[in-house]
Design a protein around this motif. Structure first.
Motif, mmCIF file in Angstrom:
data_model
loop_
_atom_site.group_PDB
_atom_site.id
_atom_site.type_symbol
_atom_site.label_atom_id
_atom_site.label_comp_id
_atom_site.label_asym_id
_atom_site.label_seq_id
_atom_site.Cartn_x
_atom_site.Cartn_y
_atom_site.Cartn_z
ATOM 1 N N TYR A 54 0.829 -1.204 0.000
ATOM 2 C CA TYR A 54 0.000 0.000 0.000
ATOM 3 C C TYR A 54 0.866 1.258 0.000
ATOM 4 C CZ TYR A 54 -2.880 3.781 1.766
ATOM 5 O OH TYR A 54 -3.504 4.995 1.934
ATOM 6 N N ALA A 55 1.877 1.285 0.883
ATOM 7 C CA ALA A 55 2.740 2.465 0.981
ATOM 8 C C ALA A 55 3.510 2.689 -0.316
ATOM 9 C CB ALA A 55 3.707 2.302 2.156
ATOM 10 N N TYR A 56 3.997 1.605 -0.918
ATOM 11 C CA TYR A 56 4.767 1.747 -2.152
ATOM 12 C C TYR A 56 3.875 2.202 -3.308
ATOM 13 C CZ TYR A 56 7.961 0.743 -5.976
ATOM 14 O OH TYR A 56 8.766 0.851 -7.083
ATOM 15 N N SER A 57 2.656 1.681 -3.380
ATOM 16 C CA SER A 57 1.721 2.104 -4.425
ATOM 17 C C SER A 57 1.381 3.583 -4.290
ATOM 18 C CB SER A 57 0.435 1.264 -4.359
ATOM 19 O OG SER A 57 0.708 -0.103 -4.576
ATOM 20 N N LEU A 58 1.195 4.029 -3.049
ATOM 21 C CA LEU A 58 0.899 5.438 -2.824
ATOM 22 C C LEU A 58 2.081 6.313 -3.229
ATOM 23 C CD1 LEU A 58 -1.070 7.562 -1.721
ATOM 24 C CD2 LEU A 58 -0.049 7.221 0.541
ATOM 25 N N TYR A 59 3.299 5.853 -2.922
ATOM 26 C CA TYR A 59 4.491 6.612 -3.303
ATOM 27 C C TYR A 59 4.609 6.719 -4.823
ATOM 28 C CZ TYR A 59 9.353 7.314 -4.611
ATOM 29 O OH TYR A 59 10.495 7.765 -5.217
ATOM 30 N N LYS A 60 4.379 5.610 -5.537
ATOM 31 C CA LYS A 60 4.482 5.634 -6.988
ATOM 32 C C LYS A 60 3.407 6.533 -7.598
ATOM 33 C CE LYS A 60 6.923 3.721 -9.206
ATOM 34 N NZ LYS A 60 8.250 4.147 -9.718
ATOM 35 N N LYS A 61 2.248 6.561 -6.974
ATOM 36 C CA LYS A 61 1.166 7.395 -7.465
ATOM 37 C C LYS A 61 1.470 8.863 -7.257
ATOM 38 C CE LYS A 61 -3.762 8.294 -6.785
ATOM 39 N NZ LYS A 61 -4.990 7.901 -6.020
ATOM 40 N N SER A 62 1.957 9.220 -6.046
ATOM 41 C CA SER A 62 2.222 10.624 -5.747
ATOM 42 C C SER A 62 3.133 10.722 -4.524
ATOM 43 C CB SER A 62 0.916 11.381 -5.474
ATOM 44 O OG SER A 62 1.185 12.678 -4.975
ATOM 45 N N PRO A 63 4.404 11.090 -4.689
ATOM 46 C CA PRO A 63 5.285 11.299 -3.529
ATOM 47 C C PRO A 63 4.733 12.332 -2.559
ATOM 48 C CG PRO A 63 6.571 11.201 -5.554
ATOM 49 C CD PRO A 63 5.122 11.240 -5.964
ATOM 50 N N THR A 64 4.016 13.323 -3.113
ATOM 51 C CA THR A 64 3.433 14.347 -2.241
ATOM 52 C C THR A 64 2.372 13.747 -1.327
ATOM 53 O OG1 THR A 64 3.812 16.037 -3.938
ATOM 54 C CG2 THR A 64 2.261 16.571 -2.177
ATOM 55 N N GLN A 65 1.480 12.926 -1.892
ATOM 56 C CA GLN A 65 0.461 12.272 -1.080
ATOM 57 C C GLN A 65 1.094 11.317 -0.072
ATOM 58 O OE1 GLN A 65 -2.835 12.815 -0.919
ATOM 59 N NE2 GLN A 65 -2.521 14.517 -2.352
ATOM 60 N N PHE A 66 2.172 10.659 -0.477
ATOM 61 C CA PHE A 66 2.890 9.768 0.428
ATOM 62 C C PHE A 66 3.399 10.540 1.644
ATOM 63 C CE2 PHE A 66 6.790 7.859 1.977
ATOM 64 C CZ PHE A 66 6.458 6.515 2.102
ATOM 65 N N LEU A 67 3.978 11.714 1.397
ATOM 66 C CA LEU A 67 4.503 12.526 2.504
ATOM 67 C C LEU A 67 3.385 13.100 3.358
ATOM 68 C CD1 LEU A 67 7.468 14.465 0.852
ATOM 69 C CD2 LEU A 67 7.581 12.577 2.481
ATOM 70 N N LEU A 68 2.279 13.482 2.721
ATOM 71 C CA LEU A 68 1.160 14.012 3.497
ATOM 72 C C LEU A 68 0.617 12.979 4.469
ATOM 73 C CD1 LEU A 68 -0.776 16.044 0.768
ATOM 74 C CD2 LEU A 68 0.477 16.963 2.729
ATOM 75 N N GLN A 69 0.631 11.709 4.069
ATOM 76 C CA GLN A 69 0.088 10.662 4.929
ATOM 77 C C GLN A 69 1.116 10.124 5.919
ATOM 78 O OE1 GLN A 69 -2.190 7.703 2.912
ATOM 79 N NE2 GLN A 69 -2.221 6.275 4.631
ATOM 80 N N PHE A 70 2.385 9.997 5.478
ATOM 81 C CA PHE A 70 3.378 9.328 6.319
ATOM 82 C C PHE A 70 4.538 10.216 6.755
ATOM 83 C CE2 PHE A 70 1.763 5.752 3.577
ATOM 84 C CZ PHE A 70 1.077 5.094 4.590
ATOM 85 N N GLY A 71 4.584 11.449 6.259
ATOM 86 C CA GLY A 71 5.761 12.292 6.499
ATOM 87 C C GLY A 71 6.108 12.508 7.958
ATOM 88 N N LYS A 72 5.102 12.680 8.790
ATOM 89 C CA LYS A 72 5.390 12.974 10.196
ATOM 90 C C LYS A 72 5.898 11.749 10.953
ATOM 91 C CE LYS A 72 0.504 12.445 11.394
ATOM 92 N NZ LYS A 72 -0.678 13.141 11.949
ATOM 93 N N TYR A 73 5.767 10.567 10.341
ATOM 94 C CA TYR A 73 6.275 9.354 10.989
ATOM 95 C C TYR A 73 7.704 9.031 10.556
ATOM 96 C CZ TYR A 73 1.277 8.740 11.816
ATOM 97 O OH TYR A 73 -0.028 8.925 12.186
ATOM 98 N N LEU A 74 8.216 9.748 9.580
ATOM 99 C CA LEU A 74 9.573 9.491 9.086
ATOM 100 C C LEU A 74 10.598 10.110 10.012
ATOM 101 C CD1 LEU A 74 9.048 10.268 5.288
ATOM 102 C CD2 LEU A 74 9.055 8.023 6.388
ATOM 103 N N CYS A 75 11.860 9.772 9.767
ATOM 104 C CA CYS A 75 12.970 10.446 10.431
ATOM 105 C C CYS A 75 13.359 11.671 9.605
ATOM 106 C CB CYS A 75 14.173 9.517 10.573
ATOM 107 S SG CYS A 75 13.880 8.105 11.659
ATOM 108 N N ALA A 76 14.021 12.625 10.235
ATOM 109 C CA ALA A 76 14.390 13.853 9.531
ATOM 110 C C ALA A 76 15.295 13.568 8.340
ATOM 111 C CB ALA A 76 15.060 14.818 10.503
ATOM 112 N N ASN A 77 16.207 12.590 8.476
ATOM 113 C CA ASN A 77 17.129 12.305 7.380
ATOM 114 C C ASN A 77 16.443 11.649 6.179
ATOM 115 O OD1 ASN A 77 16.736 9.994 8.996
ATOM 116 N ND2 ASN A 77 18.586 9.043 8.187
ATOM 117 N N HIS A 78 15.241 11.108 6.368
ATOM 118 C CA HIS A 78 14.510 10.531 5.244
ATOM 119 C C HIS A 78 14.072 11.599 4.242
ATOM 120 C CE1 HIS A 78 13.282 6.838 7.878
ATOM 121 N NE2 HIS A 78 14.419 6.639 7.233
#
Length: 344
Positions: A54-78
């Motif tokens: 699911y996460a990979y499909s969302l990333y391929k569809k739109s990196p922006t949407q991927f970050l909007l949904q998961f960005g706050k859970y990432l590390c700063a270096n990501h």
């Protein structure tokens, strides 16, 4: 084994090379506190391979949407990975800028303190964590210094009374264990306090006698009294008045609250609070965002200049019209603002 196969198949999809997005998604699934819940009630939890897909499909569809949904859970270096993407998208740039601010040390520290404060309020309301007895168990020496030594015999009996509902064999055992742990904690605190006092006294003597602080003198150490923690404290209940007792109690409470918010309660699991969005104060977050907007340099420079012009013109207008029709100065001012808005 199943997750390993999924990761390998995902890597094969990235042109035969291991794309860093694979590790980023793997971090989201395994390490971050991300919810991948099904919308249907009573459905089994989403499997890791489904989360990855699911996460990979969302990333391929739109990196922006991927970050909007998961960005706050990432590390700063990501975020560096997304900055290097050759994508001309204003939304992506805006999202990255917001996430950089979100993951900054200043923002994270403020967010953690706010969450801990919210947790403190819930603990006060729903548990006995900040009851006088529980705080006494956590910091017995400070409690004795600021509160305990000034209590009357009746107040001590009331404090140490066991609730009849908890008067069970297990309850008595737990109460005994807690009191034994409190005595050990108090003894350790007394040792630390004695060592610090001895070091300060030794440094003062060394300075007076011209001795280097690093030199070890024969007989300069103190032997702690192991029995001192078990000796009943000498209470001074009649030495201070009620107002002074209240001030000392307030000082103890503030120290215990600060200890919790600053992360010094060693037996508390702060991960349950620091990484938990349920403790976010949405009203405070909204207020912070509003303050940030009104505190911005661009906004200040523009609105302050306009505001000062309005105030200056309002002052002149008020002096001119004050002797005329007797209109309310506030009405005149509001009419003047409406006129300026219509002009703009």
């Amino acid at each position: 084994m199943e997750d390993t196969c999924v990761s390998l198949s995902l890597q094969e999809k990235v042109d035969g090379q291991i794309d860093p997005i694979v590790d980023i998604i793997d971090y989201l699934v395994r390490c971050a506190n991300v919810s991948f819940k099904n919308s249907t009630i009573n459905q089994p939890d989403v499997r890791n391979d489904e989360k990855i897909q699911y996460a990979y499909s969302l990333y391929k569809k739109s990196p922006t949407q991927f970050l909007l949904q998961f960005g706050k859970y990432l590390c700063a270096n990501h975020l560096h990975y997304f900055e290097n993407l050759q994508i001309k998208d204003a939304g992506l740039k805006k999202c990255l800028a917001d996430l950089k601010c979100y993951h900054s040390n200043e923002s994270r520290n403020k967010r953690i303190r706010n969450r801990r404060y919210k947790a403190l309020q819930r603990l006060q309301q729903d548990t006995d964590y900040f009851s006088e007895k529980q705080m006494m168990y956590r910091n017995p020496l400070l409690y004795e210094q600021l509160i305990g030594q000034y209590l009357t015999d009746d107040e001590i009996r009331e404090r140490d009374a066991v609730d009849s509902k908890d008067l069970t064999f297990l309850g008595v055992i737990l109460e005994t264990v807690e009191r034994n742990e409190m005595r050990e904690t108090k003894y350790a605190q007394m040792l630390t306090e004695d060592e610090e006092s001895s070091e300060e006294l030794q440094q003062t003597d060394n300075k007076r006698n011209g001795v280097s602080p690093k030199e070890k003198q024969w007989g300069s150490f103190d032997v702690p009294d192991a029995e001192s923690a078990n000796i009943p404290e000498k209470r001074n209940e009649s030495m201070i008045n009620a107002n002074e007792r209240n001030l000392l109690r307030e000082e103890f409470l503030q120290e215990m609250y600060s200890s919790f918010i600053e992360g010094r309660d060693i037996n508390f699991d702060y991960n349950t609070v620091d990484n938990n969005e349920e403790y976010d104060d949405l009203q405070q977050i909204s207020q912070d965002a509003e303050d940030k907007y009104f505190d911005s340099e661009e906004n200040d420079a523009r609105t302050l200049e306009e505001h000062m012009k309005l105030v200056e013109e309002y002052g002149r207008k008020k002096s001119i019209d004050s002797n005329e029709s007797g209109s309310d100065p506030l009405d005149v001012y509001m009419q003047h603002i409406s006129y300026k808005l219509e002009q703009s």
